[in-house]
Design a protein around this motif. Sequence first.
Motif, PDB file in Angstrom:
ATOM      1  N   GLU A 210       0.834  -1.196   0.000  1.00 44.58           N
ATOM      2  CA  GLU A 210       0.000   0.000   0.000  1.00 44.58           C
ATOM      3  C   GLU A 210       0.873   1.253   0.000  1.00 44.58           C
ATOM      4  O   GLU A 210       2.049   1.223   0.372  1.00 44.58           O
ATOM      5  N   VAL A 211       0.249   2.362  -0.418  1.00 39.45           N
ATOM      6  CA  VAL A 211       0.909   3.663  -0.398  1.00 39.45           C
ATOM      7  C   VAL A 211       0.190   4.537   0.633  1.00 39.45           C
ATOM      8  O   VAL A 211      -1.028   4.730   0.549  1.00 39.45           O
ATOM      9  N   ILE A 212       0.947   5.036   1.599  1.00 44.09           N
ATOM     10  CA  ILE A 212       0.403   5.835   2.697  1.00 44.09           C
ATOM     11  C   ILE A 212       0.856   7.281   2.531  1.00 44.09           C
ATOM     12  O   ILE A 212       2.018   7.544   2.197  1.00 44.09           O
ATOM     13  N   LEU A 213      -0.048   8.212   2.789  1.00 38.65           N
ATOM     14  CA  LEU A 213       0.309   9.631   2.783  1.00 38.65           C
ATOM     15  C   LEU A 213       0.138  10.202   4.177  1.00 38.65           C
ATOM     16  O   LEU A 213      -0.850   9.930   4.865  1.00 38.65           O
ATOM     17  N   THR A 214       1.116  10.991   4.606  1.00 42.81           N
ATOM     18  CA  THR A 214       1.001  11.718   5.864  1.00 42.81           C
ATOM     19  C   THR A 214       1.576  13.110   5.670  1.00 42.81           C
ATOM     20  O   THR A 214       2.205  13.401   4.638  1.00 42.81           O
ATOM     21  N   LEU A 215       1.353  13.975   6.651  1.00 40.62           N
ATOM     22  CA  LEU A 215       1.844  15.353   6.566  1.00 40.62           C
ATOM     23  C   LEU A 215       2.539  15.710   7.866  1.00 40.62           C
ATOM     24  O   LEU A 215       2.035  15.402   8.954  1.00 40.62           O
ATOM     25  N   GLY A 216       3.686  16.379   7.724  1.00 44.46           N
ATOM     26  CA  GLY A 216       4.404  16.818   8.911  1.00 44.46           C
ATOM     27  C   GLY A 216       5.005  15.657   9.674  1.00 44.46           C
ATOM     28  O   GLY A 216       5.316  14.603   9.123  1.00 44.46           O
ATOM     29  N   ARG A 217       5.149  15.849  10.981  1.00 47.77           N
ATOM     30  CA  ARG A 217       5.780  14.837  11.833  1.00 47.77           C
ATOM     31  C   ARG A 217       4.944  14.597  13.074  1.00 47.77           C
ATOM     32  O   ARG A 217       4.772  15.480  13.900  1.00 47.77           O
ATOM     33  N   SER A 218       4.413  13.402  13.188  1.00 44.07           N
ATOM     34  CA  SER A 218       3.657  12.988  14.363  1.00 44.07           C
ATOM     35  C   SER A 218       4.307  11.733  14.931  1.00 44.07           C
ATOM     36  O   SER A 218       4.532  10.752  14.204  1.00 44.07           O
ATOM     37  N   ARG A 219       4.596  11.754  16.227  1.00 33.96           N
ATOM     38  CA  ARG A 219       5.198  10.575  16.838  1.00 33.96           C
ATOM     39  C   ARG A 219       4.250   9.385  16.797  1.00 33.96           C
ATOM     40  O   ARG A 219       4.673   8.248  16.592  1.00 33.96           O
ATOM     41  N   LYS A 222       4.422   7.938  13.417  1.00 31.35           N
ATOM     42  CA  LYS A 222       5.722   7.270  13.258  1.00 31.35           C
ATOM     43  C   LYS A 222       5.717   5.897  13.916  1.00 31.35           C
ATOM     44  O   LYS A 222       6.135   4.897  13.305  1.00 31.35           O
ATOM     45  N   GLU A 223       5.245   5.813  15.163  1.00 31.79           N
ATOM     46  CA  GLU A 223       5.186   4.530  15.864  1.00 31.79           C
ATOM     47  C   GLU A 223       4.229   3.567  15.167  1.00 31.79           C
ATOM     48  O   GLU A 223       4.468   2.353  15.127  1.00 31.79           O
ATOM     49  N   PHE A 224       3.167   4.095  14.615  1.00 33.55           N
ATOM     50  CA  PHE A 224       2.187   3.278  13.885  1.00 33.55           C
ATOM     51  C   PHE A 224       2.833   2.642  12.646  1.00 33.55           C
ATOM     52  O   PHE A 224       2.668   1.442  12.390  1.00 33.55           O
ATOM     53  N   LEU A 225       3.583   3.437  11.905  1.00 32.50           N
ATOM     54  CA  LEU A 225       4.251   2.925  10.702  1.00 32.50           C
ATOM     55  C   LEU A 225       5.398   1.985  11.070  1.00 32.50           C
ATOM     56  O   LEU A 225       5.634   0.983  10.376  1.00 32.50           O
ATOM     57  N   VAL A 239       5.434  11.662   2.261  1.00 30.32           N
ATOM     58  CA  VAL A 239       5.440  12.599   3.383  1.00 30.32           C
ATOM     59  C   VAL A 239       5.376  14.017   2.844  1.00 30.32           C
ATOM     60  O   VAL A 239       6.329  14.491   2.207  1.00 30.32           O
ATOM     61  N   ALA A 240       4.249  14.698   3.072  1.00 28.31           N
ATOM     62  CA  ALA A 240       4.164  16.124   2.746  1.00 28.31           C
ATOM     63  C   ALA A 240       4.997  16.881   3.779  1.00 28.31           C
ATOM     64  O   ALA A 240       4.871  16.643   4.987  1.00 28.31           O
ATOM     65  N   GLU A 241       5.818  17.797   3.329  1.00 24.51           N
ATOM     66  CA  GLU A 241       6.884  18.339   4.178  1.00 24.51           C
ATOM     67  C   GLU A 241       6.390  19.196   5.343  1.00 24.51           C
ATOM     68  O   GLU A 241       7.092  19.359   6.331  1.00 24.51           O
ATOM     69  N   GLY A 242       5.181  19.737   5.258  1.00 24.63           N
ATOM     70  CA  GLY A 242       4.662  20.508   6.383  1.00 24.63           C
ATOM     71  C   GLY A 242       5.308  21.858   6.539  1.00 24.63           C
ATOM     72  O   GLY A 242       5.801  22.204   7.614  1.00 24.63           O
ATOM     73  N   ALA A 243       5.320  22.656   5.461  1.00 30.66           N
ATOM     74  CA  ALA A 243       5.871  24.013   5.521  1.00 30.66           C
ATOM     75  C   ALA A 243       5.026  24.859   6.479  1.00 30.66           C
ATOM     76  O   ALA A 243       3.842  24.594   6.669  1.00 30.66           O
ATOM     77  N   PRO A 244       5.596  25.863   7.146  1.00 32.20           N
ATOM     78  CA  PRO A 244       6.975  26.358   6.940  1.00 32.20           C
ATOM     79  C   PRO A 244       7.999  25.765   7.898  1.00 32.20           C
ATOM     80  O   PRO A 244       9.165  26.127   7.840  1.00 32.20           O
ATOM     81  N   LEU A 251      10.570  13.488   9.750  1.00 29.26           N
ATOM     82  CA  LEU A 251       9.890  12.193   9.725  1.00 29.26           C
ATOM     83  C   LEU A 251      10.411  11.317   8.595  1.00 29.26           C
ATOM     84  O   LEU A 251      10.623  10.109   8.783  1.00 29.26           O
ATOM     85  N   ALA A 252      10.640  11.904   7.449  1.00 27.32           N
ATOM     86  CA  ALA A 252      11.136  11.128   6.307  1.00 27.32           C
ATOM     87  C   ALA A 252      12.484  10.480   6.636  1.00 27.32           C
ATOM     88  O   ALA A 252      12.713   9.300   6.321  1.00 27.32           O
ATOM     89  N   LYS A 253      13.359  11.235   7.282  1.00 31.24           N
ATOM     90  CA  LYS A 253      14.667  10.686   7.656  1.00 31.24           C
ATOM     91  C   LYS A 253      14.517   9.543   8.647  1.00 31.24           C
ATOM     92  O   LYS A 253      15.197   8.507   8.539  1.00 31.24           O
ATOM     93  N   GLU A 254      13.600   9.712   9.623  1.00 27.41           N
ATOM     94  CA  GLU A 254      13.384   8.664  10.630  1.00 27.41           C
ATOM     95  C   GLU A 254      12.814   7.398   9.998  1.00 27.41           C
ATOM     96  O   GLU A 254      13.187   6.275  10.392  1.00 27.41           O
ATOM     97  N   LEU A 255      11.914   7.552   9.033  1.00 29.69           N
ATOM     98  CA  LEU A 255      11.339   6.370   8.374  1.00 29.69           C
ATOM     99  C   LEU A 255      12.382   5.641   7.538  1.00 29.69           C
ATOM    100  O   LEU A 255      12.423   4.401   7.526  1.00 29.69           O
ATOM    101  N   VAL A 256      13.216   6.390   6.852  1.00 24.51           N
ATOM    102  CA  VAL A 256      14.266   5.776   6.034  1.00 24.51           C
ATOM    103  C   VAL A 256      15.231   4.979   6.903  1.00 24.51           C
ATOM    104  O   VAL A 256      15.690   3.885   6.538  1.00 24.51           O
TER     105      VAL A 256
END
Length: 415
Positions: A210-219, A222-225, A239-244, A251-256
């Motif tokens: 599956e393909v999952i979309l999320t926005l910003g950084r939520s702990r 993160k734990e769910f994924l 991962v939508a980057e969640g500007a600004p 979050l992207a770095k943590e998932l990788v």
Amino acid sequence: MPDVQPLVSDFVLKLKRRKVEGSHAVARQTAELLRSVVSQHRMGSSANQAAALADAVRAVGEQLISANPIELAVGNIVRRVLHIIKEEDISSTAVGIEGLSVTVDSDDEYDSEHDDRPALSAAVLAAHARNALRAPSLQTLLEDIPVSPAISGTASSTGDSDGKSKSGDKSSTRKLKHDVIAAIGDLIDEIDSCYEPISEQAVELIHQNEVILTLGRSRTVKEFLYAAKEKKRSFRVFVAEGAPRYQGHVLAKELVEKGVQTTVITDSAVFAMISRVNMVIIGAHAIMANGGVIAPVGMNMVALAAQRHAVPFVVVAGSHKLCPLYPHNPQVLLNELKSPSDLLDFGEFSDCMNFSTQDGSPLLNVANPTFDYVPPKLVSLFITDTGGHSPSYMYRLIAEYYSADDLVVRRKATS
């Protein structure tokens, strides 16, 4: 409360200066502080100790809520503790009533001959029970319960009943305080462990490829994924980057690092990429009583994109984020504006910020809101530490944690 006031003042200052990051940390520290308040509270000679204890919690709760109104987790925990006091008071009252002896008018003299305990008629006991266990509201439950003449008459007939009554009052007071402290400890444990029961549901929700979309950084997200990855699920995350503030980059770095295939997209690309997505999973700042969600800015756009393409929009959050208020309640501050420096370099745009206009207003204004409101009609499912729930069920779940009388945290006026 001379011993606990420095702790209260210190935490109020932290809330005002936004020194405590994240609703989870705020909720936990609020619960710990209120446990100290209850522990240090001196139970006086008041006939209703539960009311005095609740008033002490309200006094501190008012200060905490006003220090940072945008952090709804503070008020949630204050109301949870007030509900705990009420429940423990009901429980102790019910136990006291169970210890009483009930008799019914009868010609049989067996009871009076063989039972040495003071006997109460069923009518008197029922009246006493109605006074003690009236409608489920904190205000009425914590009122003084008048002593029935039948009860006082029976008590006066026993020689040392006054001494035993005083001893019993002290014992029940200590028990109430002890039980409330223990219950707040359970609440702290619940806050600490909220990620585990939420993450356990990941395998049932996230399927292979599956393909999952999320926005910003939520702990919580993160734990769910992480939990799904540990169960050997193969999936991809946008991962939508969640500007600004660009928390999505973190979050992207943590998932990788956990071996999750991840793609970072701009917030403006959500509509362009949503057709490739199987599910949206996001965290929440607060879940309101109507099932609406206060979440990081940009989340309403994601929810609208998901609805337009019939993609499930799932919210994961601990029960400490369940708020008994509605978005229209005056106590709710839906948003706050962050510093414009997150968006613009003041040096670069200084020539736009002059006050030469006739009314004295700057030529350039910067709006940097923190949160979005997502209405319940855009939410498909809530995943909490108590299981999965539809938006229409949230008000019933919230009713289990809070009392209607505590929606406005305010000390009772003293005459």
